[in-house]
Design a protein around this motif. Structure first.
Motif, PDB file in Angstrom:
ATOM      1  N   SER A 124       0.829  -1.192   0.000  1.00 34.19           N
ATOM      2  CA  SER A 124       0.000   0.000   0.000  1.00 34.19           C
ATOM      3  C   SER A 124       0.866   1.244   0.000  1.00 34.19           C
ATOM      4  O   SER A 124       1.795   1.357   0.780  1.00 34.19           O
ATOM      5  N   ALA A 125       0.539   2.169  -0.873  1.00 34.82           N
ATOM      6  CA  ALA A 125       1.248   3.447  -0.898  1.00 34.82           C
ATOM      7  C   ALA A 125       0.637   4.421   0.104  1.00 34.82           C
ATOM      8  O   ALA A 125       1.224   5.446   0.396  1.00 34.82           O
ATOM      9  N   THR A 126      -0.525   4.095   0.635  1.00 33.52           N
ATOM     10  CA  THR A 126      -1.177   4.940   1.636  1.00 33.52           C
ATOM     11  C   THR A 126      -1.205   4.200   2.965  1.00 33.52           C
ATOM     12  O   THR A 126      -1.249   2.970   3.005  1.00 33.52           O
ATOM     13  N   PRO A 127      -1.203   4.931   4.067  1.00 32.28           N
ATOM     14  CA  PRO A 127      -1.181   4.261   5.374  1.00 32.28           C
ATOM     15  C   PRO A 127      -2.520   3.618   5.724  1.00 32.28           C
ATOM     16  O   PRO A 127      -3.567   4.014   5.212  1.00 32.28           O
ATOM     17  N   VAL A 151       2.358   6.225  13.262  1.00 28.98           N
ATOM     18  CA  VAL A 151       2.334   7.686  13.352  1.00 28.98           C
ATOM     19  C   VAL A 151       0.952   8.141  13.801  1.00 28.98           C
ATOM     20  O   VAL A 151      -0.035   7.425  13.643  1.00 28.98           O
ATOM     21  N   VAL A 152       0.913   9.329  14.361  1.00 28.70           N
ATOM     22  CA  VAL A 152      -0.357   9.981  14.664  1.00 28.70           C
ATOM     23  C   VAL A 152      -0.525  11.106  13.662  1.00 28.70           C
ATOM     24  O   VAL A 152       0.323  11.996  13.585  1.00 28.70           O
ATOM     25  N   GLU A 153      -1.582  11.015  12.874  1.00 26.64           N
ATOM     26  CA  GLU A 153      -1.893  12.057  11.888  1.00 26.64           C
ATOM     27  C   GLU A 153      -3.356  12.441  12.042  1.00 26.64           C
ATOM     28  O   GLU A 153      -4.232  11.569  12.050  1.00 26.64           O
ATOM     29  N   ASP A 154      -3.606  13.720  12.166  1.00 20.90           N
ATOM     30  CA  ASP A 154      -4.972  14.229  12.301  1.00 20.90           C
ATOM     31  C   ASP A 154      -5.727  13.549  13.435  1.00 20.90           C
ATOM     32  O   ASP A 154      -6.932  13.305  13.336  1.00 20.90           O
ATOM     33  N   LEU A 183      -0.643   3.227  10.342  1.00 24.45           N
ATOM     34  CA  LEU A 183       0.479   2.337  10.106  1.00 24.45           C
ATOM     35  C   LEU A 183       0.935   2.508   8.670  1.00 24.45           C
ATOM     36  O   LEU A 183       0.145   2.328   7.739  1.00 24.45           O
ATOM     37  N   TYR A 184       2.216   2.844   8.511  1.00 25.59           N
ATOM     38  CA  TYR A 184       2.788   2.975   7.173  1.00 25.59           C
ATOM     39  C   TYR A 184       3.514   1.700   6.796  1.00 25.59           C
ATOM     40  O   TYR A 184       4.196   1.092   7.603  1.00 25.59           O
ATOM     41  N   THR A 185       3.350   1.296   5.551  1.00 28.58           N
ATOM     42  CA  THR A 185       4.037   0.124   5.028  1.00 28.58           C
ATOM     43  C   THR A 185       5.183   0.585   4.137  1.00 28.58           C
ATOM     44  O   THR A 185       5.272   1.754   3.777  1.00 28.58           O
ATOM     45  N   LYS A 186       6.016  -0.362   3.780  1.00 36.56           N
ATOM     46  CA  LYS A 186       7.070  -0.051   2.822  1.00 36.56           C
ATOM     47  C   LYS A 186       6.414   0.292   1.494  1.00 36.56           C
ATOM     48  O   LYS A 186       5.345  -0.216   1.163  1.00 36.56           O
TER      49      LYS A 186
END
Length: 178
Positions: A121-124, A158-161, A166-169
């Motif tokens: 996934s390119a998006t978290p 990460v905490v966003e908004d 969770l971010y993937t490679k």
């Protein structure tokens, strides 16, 4: 109470009246018990509390919305099943999410990939939405001792908004056209 060493799976909304579960009392999970809630299902409109050593499992892609406040004690495990086709999100919009006071025994995020659906996934992935988390709350979560190989090696959580993500490679060559 959900106690002992086993697992209770919430797979339907019982005694449904107007689309809501008729049970409104609190639920407490303790010992080393696991409470698994499937996407779109609800156990109670009351508060749910998880003591140290327990697990909240979200075994299906989709959203699990809390109808009551949620308390996660120190050392609780949040277990997610993710797929390339969808994310699994714990939604606490409009409810209180209580986390441990300090980060000495963080909440462990455990993620597994759905069989036959590799994570690319390119998006978290949004793991917790609507919690109004802050950057200081991030220290209260950890990806666990053996993070999956597809998770980003640094700053995967990460905490966003106000949401925990969770971010993937990166999946390799990725071309975006807007």
């Amino acid at each position: 109470y959900v106690t002992g060493t086993g697992k209770v799976v919430v797979n339907h909304v019982t005694k449904s009246f107007g689309g809501k579960n008729a049970y409104s009392g609190p639920v407490t999970v303790k010992d080393t018990a696991t409470l698994a809630i499937n996407a779109g299902k609800r156990l109670t409109t009351g508060a749910i509390s998880f003591a140290a050593g327990t697990t909240l499992a979200l075994p299906q892609a989709g959203t699990v919305a809390m109808d009551g406040n949620l308390t996660l004690g120190a050392g609780v495990t949040l277990k997610y099943t993710l797929s390339s086709g969808g994310q699994t999100t714990l939604n606490v919009i409009g409810k209180a999410l209580t986390l441990p006071e300090d980060a000495s025994d963080p909440i462990e995020i455990s993620v597994v990939e759905k069989v036959g659906s590799p994570i690319k996934s390119a998006t978290p992935y949004t793991l917790i939405s609507g919690a109004n988390l802050t950057e200081t709350d991030l220290a209260k979560f950890t990806l666990g001792a053996n993070p999956p190989e597809w998770a980003r090696p640094e700053n995967a959580l990460v905490v966003e908004d106000g949401d925990l993500k969770l971010y993937t490679k990166n999946p390799g060559l990725c071309i975006r056209i807007k």
